[in-house]
Design an enzyme around this catalytic site. Structure first.
Site, PDB file in Angstrom:
ATOM      1  N   CYS A 143       0.831  -1.213   0.000  1.00  0.00           N
ATOM      2  CA  CYS A 143       0.000   0.000   0.000  1.00  0.00           C
ATOM      3  C   CYS A 143       0.867   1.265   0.000  1.00  0.00           C
ATOM      4  O   CYS A 143       1.639   1.507   0.918  1.00  0.00           O
ATOM      5  CB  CYS A 143      -0.932  -0.061   1.212  1.00  0.00           C
ATOM      6  SG  CYS A 143      -1.527   1.505   1.843  1.00  0.00           S
ATOM      7  N   GLY A 144       0.751   2.056  -1.070  1.00  0.00           N
ATOM      8  CA  GLY A 144       1.563   3.257  -1.230  1.00  0.00           C
ATOM      9  C   GLY A 144       1.326   4.296  -0.147  1.00  0.00           C
ATOM     10  O   GLY A 144       2.256   4.900   0.371  1.00  0.00           O
ATOM     11  N   HIS A 145       0.044   4.507   0.205  1.00  0.00           N
ATOM     12  CA  HIS A 145      -0.252   5.475   1.255  1.00  0.00           C
ATOM     13  C   HIS A 145       0.306   5.036   2.603  1.00  0.00           C
ATOM     14  O   HIS A 145       0.660   5.867   3.433  1.00  0.00           O
ATOM     15  CB  HIS A 145      -1.764   5.694   1.361  1.00  0.00           C
ATOM     16  CG  HIS A 145      -2.296   6.566   0.265  1.00  0.00           C
ATOM     17  ND1 HIS A 145      -3.337   6.182  -0.536  1.00  0.00           N
ATOM     18  CD2 HIS A 145      -1.911   7.779  -0.162  1.00  0.00           C
ATOM     19  CE1 HIS A 145      -3.575   7.139  -1.426  1.00  0.00           C
ATOM     20  NE2 HIS A 145      -2.722   8.109  -1.218  1.00  0.00           N
ATOM     21  N   CYS A 146       0.380   3.708   2.787  1.00  0.00           N
ATOM     22  CA  CYS A 146       0.946   3.197   4.048  1.00  0.00           C
ATOM     23  C   CYS A 146       2.435   3.496   4.115  1.00  0.00           C
ATOM     24  O   CYS A 146       2.959   3.836   5.168  1.00  0.00           O
ATOM     25  CB  CYS A 146       0.730   1.694   4.167  1.00  0.00           C
ATOM     26  SG  CYS A 146      -1.011   1.230   4.104  1.00  0.00           S
TER      27      CYS A 146
END
Ligand SMILES: [Zn+2]
Length: 144
Positions: A69-72
């Site tokens: 997950c990029g936002h993570c």
């Protein structure tokens, strides 16, 4: 119980009672000798999560994330920074929703990253989406 805090060792899962004034002195586990509280988030599996949630008396803040997950990944350094700011009064932890899918389902984690704040085994608040370090600190303080 005295006026100390019960702190779960992230290594061996032993419960250590630490007097309040010693929390900032890099306490070590009485069983395995590993540091039990430092300024970094600990990575927990489902068993470790349950143990910290139910046995530890410090407020317990968990970042639910997934490796893909990029936002993570964006959130991760912010979470680390907030941990440095708030240590040792809050336990910061990370749980991979990939590794702990049943747990994420049980808690109803619908999007990631999601922060969930617990105290005394109870959920106090949750928030989804990327937050900057100041926002994390403010959010935690506002919900304790
Ligand atoms: Zn230990």
């Amino acid at each position: 119980m005295g006026n100390g805090e019960n702190v779960v060792c992230p290594g061996c899962q032993s419960i250590n009672n630490v007097p309040g004034e010693k929390l900032g002195d890099a306490p070590k586990c009485g069983n395995c000798g590993e540091p039990i509280l430092d300024a970094k988030p600990v990575e927990l599996d489902e068993g470790g999560f349950e143990r910290h949630k139910t046995k530890e008396t410090l407020p317990f803040l968990v970042d639910f994330y997934a490796p893909w997950c990029g936002h993570c990944r964006q959130m991760s350094p912010n979470f680390d920074k907030a941990a440095e700011t708030m240590a040792p009064d809050i336990r910061f932890a990370k749980v991979s929703t990939e590794a702990a899918q049943a747990l994420a389902g049980k808690l109803g984690i619908k999007s990631i990253p999601t922060l969930v704040l617990f105290k005394g085994g109870k959920e106090l608040a949750r928030n989804s989406g990327v937050m900057d370090p100041d926002a994390i600190v403010k959010w935690v303080k506002g919900n304790l």
